[in-house]
Write a protein that holds these residues in place. Structure first.
Motif, PDB file in Angstrom:
ATOM      1  N   PRO A 113       0.827  -1.205   0.000  1.00  0.00           N
ATOM      2  CA  PRO A 113       0.000   0.000   0.000  1.00  0.00           C
ATOM      3  C   PRO A 113       0.865   1.260   0.000  1.00  0.00           C
ATOM      4  N   THR A 114       0.227   2.409  -0.022  1.00  0.00           N
ATOM      5  CA  THR A 114       0.961   3.677   0.013  1.00  0.00           C
ATOM      6  C   THR A 114       1.442   3.962   1.428  1.00  0.00           C
ATOM      7  N   HIS A 115       0.555   3.752   2.382  1.00  0.00           N
ATOM      8  CA  HIS A 115       0.878   3.970   3.791  1.00  0.00           C
ATOM      9  C   HIS A 115       0.399   2.775   4.602  1.00  0.00           C
ATOM     10  N   LEU A 116       1.083   2.555   5.719  1.00  0.00           N
ATOM     11  CA  LEU A 116       0.749   1.426   6.568  1.00  0.00           C
ATOM     12  C   LEU A 116       1.146   1.749   8.000  1.00  0.00           C
ATOM     13  N   ILE A 117       0.270   1.440   8.948  1.00  0.00           N
ATOM     14  CA  ILE A 117       0.596   1.625  10.363  1.00  0.00           C
ATOM     15  C   ILE A 117       0.471   0.284  11.053  1.00  0.00           C
ATOM     16  N   LYS A 118       1.530  -0.100  11.755  1.00  0.00           N
ATOM     17  CA  LYS A 118       1.561  -1.373  12.479  1.00  0.00           C
ATOM     18  C   LYS A 118       2.049  -1.118  13.909  1.00  0.00           C
ATOM     19  N   THR A 119       1.891  -2.104  14.758  1.00  0.00           N
ATOM     20  CA  THR A 119       2.435  -2.010  16.109  1.00  0.00           C
ATOM     21  C   THR A 119       3.610  -2.970  16.256  1.00  0.00           C
ATOM     22  N   ARG A 120       4.431  -2.685  17.266  1.00  0.00           N
ATOM     23  CA  ARG A 120       5.610  -3.512  17.512  1.00  0.00           C
ATOM     24  C   ARG A 120       5.243  -4.985  17.629  1.00  0.00           C
ATOM     25  N   GLY A 121       6.079  -5.842  17.046  1.00  0.00           N
ATOM     26  CA  GLY A 121       5.855  -7.270  17.116  1.00  0.00           C
ATOM     27  C   GLY A 121       5.022  -7.839  15.979  1.00  0.00           C
ATOM     28  N   GLN A 122       4.304  -6.964  15.279  1.00  0.00           N
ATOM     29  CA  GLN A 122       3.494  -7.448  14.170  1.00  0.00           C
ATOM     30  C   GLN A 122       4.338  -7.759  12.946  1.00  0.00           C
ATOM     31  N   GLN A 123       3.688  -8.329  11.957  1.00  0.00           N
ATOM     32  CA  GLN A 123       4.332  -8.658  10.692  1.00  0.00           C
ATOM     33  C   GLN A 123       3.685  -7.832   9.581  1.00  0.00           C
ATOM     34  N   VAL A 124       4.475  -7.516   8.531  1.00  0.00           N
ATOM     35  CA  VAL A 124       3.938  -6.705   7.438  1.00  0.00           C
ATOM     36  C   VAL A 124       4.418  -7.250   6.096  1.00  0.00           C
ATOM     37  N   THR A 125       3.588  -7.101   5.088  1.00  0.00           N
ATOM     38  CA  THR A 125       3.946  -7.492   3.721  1.00  0.00           C
ATOM     39  C   THR A 125       3.733  -6.313   2.793  1.00  0.00           C
ATOM     40  N   LEU A 126       4.769  -5.963   2.063  1.00  0.00           N
ATOM     41  CA  LEU A 126       4.704  -4.877   1.086  1.00  0.00           C
ATOM     42  C   LEU A 126       4.843  -5.477  -0.306  1.00  0.00           C
ATOM     43  N   ARG A 127       4.192  -4.849  -1.278  1.00  0.00           N
ATOM     44  CA  ARG A 127       4.165  -5.414  -2.620  1.00  0.00           C
ATOM     45  C   ARG A 127       4.698  -4.458  -3.667  1.00  0.00           C
ATOM     46  N   CYS A 128       5.250  -5.034  -4.734  1.00  0.00           N
ATOM     47  CA  CYS A 128       5.868  -4.238  -5.794  1.00  0.00           C
ATOM     48  C   CYS A 128       5.636  -4.914  -7.143  1.00  0.00           C
ATOM     49  N   SER A 129       5.222  -4.111  -8.113  1.00  0.00           N
ATOM     50  CA  SER A 129       5.142  -4.589  -9.498  1.00  0.00           C
ATOM     51  C   SER A 129       6.163  -3.824 -10.322  1.00  0.00           C
ATOM     52  N   PRO A 130       7.062  -4.526 -10.991  1.00  0.00           N
ATOM     53  CA  PRO A 130       8.129  -3.832 -11.723  1.00  0.00           C
ATOM     54  C   PRO A 130       7.611  -3.136 -12.970  1.00  0.00           C
ATOM     55  N   LYS A 131       8.431  -2.258 -13.488  1.00  0.00           N
ATOM     56  CA  LYS A 131       8.145  -1.593 -14.765  1.00  0.00           C
ATOM     57  C   LYS A 131       8.019  -2.664 -15.852  1.00  0.00           C
ATOM     58  N   SER A 132       7.126  -2.406 -16.798  1.00  0.00           N
ATOM     59  CA  SER A 132       6.910  -3.344 -17.895  1.00  0.00           C
ATOM     60  C   SER A 132       8.221  -3.685 -18.601  1.00  0.00           C
ATOM     61  N   GLY A 133       8.484  -4.983 -18.760  1.00  0.00           N
ATOM     62  CA  GLY A 133       9.707  -5.419 -19.429  1.00  0.00           C
ATOM     63  C   GLY A 133      10.865  -5.703 -18.483  1.00  0.00           C
ATOM     64  N   HIS A 134      10.714  -5.324 -17.230  1.00  0.00           N
ATOM     65  CA  HIS A 134      11.771  -5.560 -16.250  1.00  0.00           C
ATOM     66  C   HIS A 134      11.550  -6.877 -15.515  1.00  0.00           C
ATOM     67  N   ASP A 135      12.657  -7.530 -15.148  1.00  0.00           N
ATOM     68  CA  ASP A 135      12.560  -8.826 -14.502  1.00  0.00           C
ATOM     69  C   ASP A 135      13.281  -8.892 -13.160  1.00  0.00           C
ATOM     70  N   THR A 136      13.836  -7.791 -12.736  1.00  0.00           N
ATOM     71  CA  THR A 136      14.652  -7.749 -11.514  1.00  0.00           C
ATOM     72  C   THR A 136      14.082  -6.705 -10.567  1.00  0.00           C
ATOM     73  N   VAL A 137      13.961  -7.086  -9.303  1.00  0.00           N
ATOM     74  CA  VAL A 137      13.406  -6.174  -8.303  1.00  0.00           C
ATOM     75  C   VAL A 137      14.368  -6.043  -7.130  1.00  0.00           C
ATOM     76  N   SER A 138      14.633  -4.801  -6.743  1.00  0.00           N
ATOM     77  CA  SER A 138      15.456  -4.524  -5.565  1.00  0.00           C
ATOM     78  C   SER A 138      14.618  -3.758  -4.556  1.00  0.00           C
ATOM     79  N   TRP A 139      14.900  -3.991  -3.285  1.00  0.00           N
ATOM     80  CA  TRP A 139      14.199  -3.284  -2.212  1.00  0.00           C
ATOM     81  C   TRP A 139      15.187  -2.432  -1.430  1.00  0.00           C
ATOM     82  N   TYR A 140      14.749  -1.226  -1.077  1.00  0.00           N
ATOM     83  CA  TYR A 140      15.563  -0.296  -0.298  1.00  0.00           C
ATOM     84  C   TYR A 140      14.732   0.238   0.864  1.00  0.00           C
TER      85      TYR A 140
END
Lengths: 112, 113
Positions: free
Chosen positions: B8-35
């Motif tokens: 999502p654009t924004h997310l609020i969680k509390t300590r100890g919880q787990q979170v999942t963030l998602r990414c769709s690459p630019k068309s034609g790209h096959d490699t994804v990096s996270w920062y």
């Protein structure tokens, strides 16, 4: 230990004048250096890069200079425009590397 | 041509919880990096996925894990959240593995309370 350093957190320039953003690095293995521009609520956008075998690269109003002996590079913007106001990140990468190593960024404000 | 998208654009969680963030690459790209970009800092490399495998990892604990799907999209998972995990998480895509030019998405702002 920071491998890429941008020691000036902010820079203010008048429209039409030159903006000079500086960057220092410590790792002599870096093969490429890049500048990214970031507006609020957007991801960084690639601006210009330079190979370590060159000392200058120019693209329109943007020029990057590399001084390998001093481990220093700079980005010159001439003439500066209000739309150039953003955070500028210096980054480096080795040819075999995957990760971009970023500095902390410099916030440029161009006033009209 | 769609660029890199993140949710999502924004997310609020509390300590100890787990979170999942998602990414769709630019068309034609096959490699994804996270920062991860903490406040007042530059983006820091977490890991890169290419051909559905983690190819390189930065200096982040095992609480940070990821996955790449056959359609090249990617997820970043963070377990046992700490206050210090609050940051902007950026996804970047490129073509063919390690690449000089990486295209960034707008990021997901994670706040841990």
């Amino acid at each position: 230990d920071q491998q890429v350093k941008q020691n000036s957190p902010s820079l203010s320039v008048q429209e039409g004048r030159i903006s000079i953003l500086n960057c220092d690095y410590t790792n002599s293995m870096f093969d490429y250096f890049l500048w990214y521009k970031k507006y609020p609520a957007e991801g960084p956008t690639f601006l210009i890069s330079i190979s370590s075998i060159k000392d200058k690269n120019e693209d329109g109003r943007f020029t990057v200079f590399l001084n390998k002996s001093a481990k220093h590079l700079s980005l010159h913007i001439v003439p500066s425009q209000p739309g150039d106001s953003a955070v500028y990140f210096c980054a480096a990468i080795t040819q075999a590397g995957t990760a971009l190593i970023f500095g902390k960024g410099t916030t440029l404000s161009v006033s009209s | 041509d769609a660029g890199v998208t993140q949710s999502p654009t924004h997310l609020i969680k509390t300590r100890g919880q787990q979170v999942t963030l998602r990414c769709s690459p630019k068309s034609g790209h096959d490699t994804v990096s996270w920062y991860q970009q903490a406040l007042g800092q530059g983006p820091q490399f977490i890991f890169q996925y290419y051909e559905e495998e983690e190819r390189q990892r930065g200096n982040f604990p095992d609480r940070f894990s990821g996955h790449q799907f056959p359609n090249y999209s990617s997820e970043l998972n963070v377990n046992a959240l700490l206050l210090g995990d609050s940051a902007l998480y950026l996804c970047a895509s490129s073509f063919g593995g390690p690449a000089l030019e990486q295209f960034f998405g707008p990021g997901t702002r994670l706040t841990v309370l």
